[in-house]
Design a protein around this motif. Structure first.
Motif, PDB file in Angstrom:
ATOM      1  N   LYS A  47       3.741   8.470  -6.072  1.00  0.00           N
ATOM      2  CA  LYS A  47       2.811   7.577  -6.743  1.00  0.00           C
ATOM      3  C   LYS A  47       3.172   7.445  -8.218  1.00  0.00           C
ATOM      4  CE  LYS A  47      -1.060   8.643  -3.667  1.00  0.00           C
ATOM      5  NZ  LYS A  47      -2.470   9.093  -3.588  1.00  0.00           N
ATOM      6  N   ALA A  48       2.841   6.276  -8.749  1.00  0.00           N
ATOM      7  CA  ALA A  48       3.087   6.055 -10.176  1.00  0.00           C
ATOM      8  C   ALA A  48       2.224   6.956 -11.035  1.00  0.00           C
ATOM      9  CB  ALA A  48       2.823   4.589 -10.530  1.00  0.00           C
ATOM     10  N   SER A  49       1.047   7.333 -10.532  1.00  0.00           N
ATOM     11  CA  SER A  49       0.189   8.239 -11.294  1.00  0.00           C
ATOM     12  C   SER A  49       0.821   9.620 -11.429  1.00  0.00           C
ATOM     13  CB  SER A  49      -1.185   8.344 -10.621  1.00  0.00           C
ATOM     14  OG  SER A  49      -1.044   8.793  -9.285  1.00  0.00           O
TER      15      SER A  49
ATOM     16  N   ASP B  17       3.043   1.199   4.246  1.00  0.00           N
ATOM     17  CA  ASP B  17       4.223   1.669   3.536  1.00  0.00           C
ATOM     18  C   ASP B  17       5.122   2.499   4.444  1.00  0.00           C
ATOM     19  OD1 ASP B  17       3.308   0.407   1.286  1.00  0.00           O
ATOM     20  OD2 ASP B  17       2.394   2.192   0.418  1.00  0.00           O
ATOM     21  N   ALA B  18       4.518   3.333   5.302  1.00  0.00           N
ATOM     22  CA  ALA B  18       5.316   4.156   6.204  1.00  0.00           C
ATOM     23  C   ALA B  18       6.045   3.297   7.232  1.00  0.00           C
ATOM     24  CB  ALA B  18       4.425   5.182   6.900  1.00  0.00           C
ATOM     25  N   LEU B  19       5.369   2.281   7.758  1.00  0.00           N
ATOM     26  CA  LEU B  19       6.016   1.396   8.729  1.00  0.00           C
ATOM     27  C   LEU B  19       7.145   0.608   8.081  1.00  0.00           C
ATOM     28  CD1 LEU B  19       2.906   0.047  10.693  1.00  0.00           C
ATOM     29  CD2 LEU B  19       4.625   1.658  11.512  1.00  0.00           C
ATOM     30  N   SER B  20       6.938   0.156   6.843  1.00  0.00           N
ATOM     31  CA  SER B  20       7.991  -0.579   6.152  1.00  0.00           C
ATOM     32  C   SER B  20       9.188   0.318   5.864  1.00  0.00           C
ATOM     33  CB  SER B  20       7.444  -1.160   4.850  1.00  0.00           C
ATOM     34  OG  SER B  20       6.376  -2.052   5.101  1.00  0.00           O
ATOM     35  N   ALA B  21       8.928   1.565   5.463  1.00  0.00           N
ATOM     36  CA  ALA B  21      10.023   2.491   5.205  1.00  0.00           C
ATOM     37  C   ALA B  21      10.804   2.793   6.477  1.00  0.00           C
ATOM     38  CB  ALA B  21       9.482   3.782   4.593  1.00  0.00           C
ATOM     39  N   LEU B  22      10.090   2.952   7.601  1.00  0.00           N
ATOM     40  CA  LEU B  22      10.771   3.199   8.872  1.00  0.00           C
ATOM     41  C   LEU B  22      11.567   1.973   9.310  1.00  0.00           C
ATOM     42  CD1 LEU B  22      11.191   5.310  11.055  1.00  0.00           C
ATOM     43  CD2 LEU B  22       9.195   4.422  12.243  1.00  0.00           C
ATOM     44  N   ALA B  23      11.030   0.777   9.054  1.00  0.00           N
ATOM     45  CA  ALA B  23      11.767  -0.448   9.386  1.00  0.00           C
ATOM     46  C   ALA B  23      13.018  -0.576   8.529  1.00  0.00           C
ATOM     47  CB  ALA B  23      10.862  -1.659   9.200  1.00  0.00           C
ATOM     48  N   ILE B  24      12.935  -0.215   7.249  1.00  0.00           N
ATOM     49  CA  ILE B  24      14.113  -0.261   6.380  1.00  0.00           C
ATOM     50  C   ILE B  24      15.169   0.726   6.856  1.00  0.00           C
ATOM     51  CG2 ILE B  24      14.904   0.285   4.044  1.00  0.00           C
ATOM     52  CD1 ILE B  24      12.332  -0.942   2.999  1.00  0.00           C
ATOM     53  N   ALA B  25      14.737   1.920   7.291  1.00  0.00           N
ATOM     54  CA  ALA B  25      15.688   2.889   7.834  1.00  0.00           C
ATOM     55  C   ALA B  25      16.328   2.365   9.116  1.00  0.00           C
ATOM     56  CB  ALA B  25      14.991   4.219   8.090  1.00  0.00           C
ATOM     57  N   LEU B  26      15.542   1.704   9.956  1.00  0.00           N
ATOM     58  CA  LEU B  26      16.080   1.141  11.198  1.00  0.00           C
ATOM     59  C   LEU B  26      17.094   0.036  10.913  1.00  0.00           C
ATOM     60  CD1 LEU B  26      15.950   0.931  14.311  1.00  0.00           C
ATOM     61  CD2 LEU B  26      14.064  -0.684  14.027  1.00  0.00           C
ATOM     62  N   VAL B  27      16.774  -0.842   9.966  1.00  0.00           N
ATOM     63  CA  VAL B  27      17.685  -1.931   9.612  1.00  0.00           C
ATOM     64  C   VAL B  27      18.954  -1.381   8.967  1.00  0.00           C
ATOM     65  CG1 VAL B  27      17.964  -3.950   8.120  1.00  0.00           C
ATOM     66  CG2 VAL B  27      15.857  -3.641   9.407  1.00  0.00           C
ATOM     67  N   GLY B  28      18.803  -0.421   8.045  1.00  0.00           N
ATOM     68  CA  GLY B  28      19.976   0.121   7.374  1.00  0.00           C
ATOM     69  C   GLY B  28      20.887   0.892   8.308  1.00  0.00           C
ATOM     70  N   LEU B  29      20.312   1.739   9.161  1.00  0.00           N
ATOM     71  CA  LEU B  29      21.132   2.515  10.088  1.00  0.00           C
ATOM     72  C   LEU B  29      21.813   1.606  11.106  1.00  0.00           C
ATOM     73  CD1 LEU B  29      22.108   5.232  11.058  1.00  0.00           C
ATOM     74  CD2 LEU B  29      19.976   5.527  12.312  1.00  0.00           C
TER      75      LEU B  29
ATOM     76  N   ASN C  10       9.582   0.454  -1.481  1.00  0.00           N
ATOM     77  CA  ASN C  10       8.954   0.382  -2.795  1.00  0.00           C
ATOM     78  C   ASN C  10       7.643  -0.373  -2.691  1.00  0.00           C
ATOM     79  OD1 ASN C  10      11.149   1.642  -4.246  1.00  0.00           O
ATOM     80  ND2 ASN C  10      12.286  -0.237  -3.926  1.00  0.00           N
ATOM     81  N   GLY C  11       6.578   0.200  -3.250  1.00  0.00           N
ATOM     82  CA  GLY C  11       5.274  -0.440  -3.197  1.00  0.00           C
ATOM     83  C   GLY C  11       4.668  -0.599  -4.569  1.00  0.00           C
ATOM     84  N   LEU C  12       3.341  -0.717  -4.603  1.00  0.00           N
ATOM     85  CA  LEU C  12       2.622  -0.901  -5.858  1.00  0.00           C
ATOM     86  C   LEU C  12       1.873   0.368  -6.240  1.00  0.00           C
ATOM     87  CD1 LEU C  12       1.266  -4.517  -5.372  1.00  0.00           C
ATOM     88  CD2 LEU C  12       3.211  -3.783  -6.721  1.00  0.00           C
ATOM     89  N   VAL C  13       0.835   0.721  -5.458  1.00  0.00           N
ATOM     90  CA  VAL C  13       0.111   1.957  -5.730  1.00  0.00           C
ATOM     91  C   VAL C  13       1.009   3.152  -5.412  1.00  0.00           C
ATOM     92  CG1 VAL C  13      -1.909   3.317  -5.141  1.00  0.00           C
ATOM     93  CG2 VAL C  13      -2.097   0.844  -5.329  1.00  0.00           C
ATOM     94  N   ASN C  14       1.557   3.188  -4.208  1.00  0.00           N
ATOM     95  CA  ASN C  14       2.607   4.151  -3.895  1.00  0.00           C
ATOM     96  C   ASN C  14       3.925   3.578  -4.407  1.00  0.00           C
ATOM     97  OD1 ASN C  14       0.956   6.019  -2.611  1.00  0.00           O
ATOM     98  ND2 ASN C  14       1.194   5.053  -0.630  1.00  0.00           N
ATOM     99  N   MET C  15       4.454   4.188  -5.435  1.00  0.00           N
ATOM    100  CA  MET C  15       5.680   3.643  -6.014  1.00  0.00           C
ATOM    101  C   MET C  15       6.791   3.597  -4.972  1.00  0.00           C
ATOM    102  SD  MET C  15       7.619   4.856  -9.458  1.00  0.00           S
ATOM    103  CE  MET C  15       7.970   6.483  -8.779  1.00  0.00           C
TER     104      MET C  15
END
Length: 333
Positions: free
Chosen positions: A101-103, A280-292, A51-56
């Motif tokens: 995106k929120a837009s 955002d992509a690196l954070s999402a991949l890190a979240i997938a790595l941590v969750g899996l 979850n981000g700011l500009v990219n929801m």
């Protein structure tokens, strides 16, 4: 803010394997990642959402082959006392990212047209001009603020008639219905893009979606559009797939290739030398790595948590069986 954020973080501890419920292939819902486990990892597709700011939200797929790749990198850099430049560029590219995106939500749900309609009414109608004049009165002191409040209170009937006219009420009802439909369509499109983003992911396998536990904010407008936060996105996805809420501690501050803290230098006057990283992509991949890693081994990689709670040696022991089963892993891909 630091105290509030720290109070929301839950303690990381080793959860016994028998106390966690297995994720069923036909299962649905939103649960914590610490309470779930997978018996056959090859039966599912995986993805992480940040979850981000500009990219929801930014979502990215995670395969078992990529999971094994990052675990080997963890073993490689944990054993070294300094960085090494071994050739590993063959797998350093990121999979395709699905950005929401929120837009997009702002336009798709109809809020944008509703706001523009109110702006036109305030600008071109006599009733709207009176409302805009009463709302845009300058405030320079406490006495002036009190006078403005009393003036608005005296004009409360005209303000109420302007914002609650039958036409505005019908538009609000239309936006609410459109919002419900569009949000479900948006989440369904995101899940389909995650399943078909890589050839290694099979569209017939059920999806397990890992989402960070920090969530998004609500209320304010950022960069000209509304900010849509809350838990509606994970709840809608939970109606169709398994959603696991993951602790995203240090996921945006740790490199997923060398597992060291990230540094983002900013050189004034030399913008051409600054490289824009897909954060955002690196954070999402890190979240997938941590969750899996959490659903498979019951623990996440130590760089994402405090080393006093789980050591690198203990983590290497519990995941060594997965890294050495090359034949079994290749059969599931």
């Amino acid at each position: 803010m630091a105290i509030r954020s720290k109070s929301k973080l839950h303690n990381v501890k080793d959860v016994p394997q028998y106390s966690r419920s297995p994720i069923e292939k036909c299962g649905k819902g939103v649960t914590k990642v610490e309470d779930r486990t997978v018996v056959n990892p090859g039966d599912f597709n995986y993805a992480g959402t940040d979850n981000g700011l500009v990219n929801m939200t930014a979502s990215i797929p995670m395969s078992l082959q990529r999971m094994q790749f990052h675990l080997k990198l963890f073993n490689y850099y944990t054993a070294l006392s300094k960085d090494s430049n071994e050739d590993k560029e063959s797998f350093l590219h990121l999979p395709s990212v699905t950005n929401t995106k929120a837009s997009d939500v702002d336009v798709g749900c109809g809020y944008f047209r509703q706001r523009k309609y109110l702006e036109r009414r305030k600008k071109y109608t006599d009733e709207g001009k009176k409302v805009q004049e009463s709302e845009s009165a300058p405030v320079a002191s406490i006495d002036m603020a009190i006078r403005n409040f009393r003036a608005k209170y005296d004009q409360r009937r005209s303000l109420r008639d302007f914002y609650n006219s039958p036409k505005i009420i019908n538009k609000k009802r239309h936006v609410e219905i459109q919002q419900h439909r569009y949000r479900h369509h948006l989440c369904r499109r995101e899940r389909l893009e995650l399943k078909h983003s890589e050839n290694k992911l099979s569209s017939k396998k059920p999806l397990i979606l890992f989402i960070g536990d920090r969530g998004t904010g609500t209320g304010s407008r950022i960069k000209g559009f509304r900010k849509y936060g809350g838990k509606w996105k994970q709840n809608i996805n939970g109606e169709a797939v398994n959603v696991c809420i993951t602790n995203e501690c240090n996921t945006s501050q740790t490199c997923i290739f060398c597992f060291s803290p990230l540094t983002n230098p900013r050189i004034p006057g030399k913008k051409e030398e600054v490289t824009n990283k897909p954060r955002d992509a690196l954070s999402a991949l890190a979240i997938a790595l941590v969750g899996l890693s959490s659903v498979m081994f019951g623990a996440a990689p130590p760089p994402f948590y405090n080393l006093s709670q789980i050591t690198a040696e203990h983590y290497t022991t519990i995941k060594s069986d997965f890294c050495t089963r090359r034949d079994d892993l290749a059969a599931t891909l």
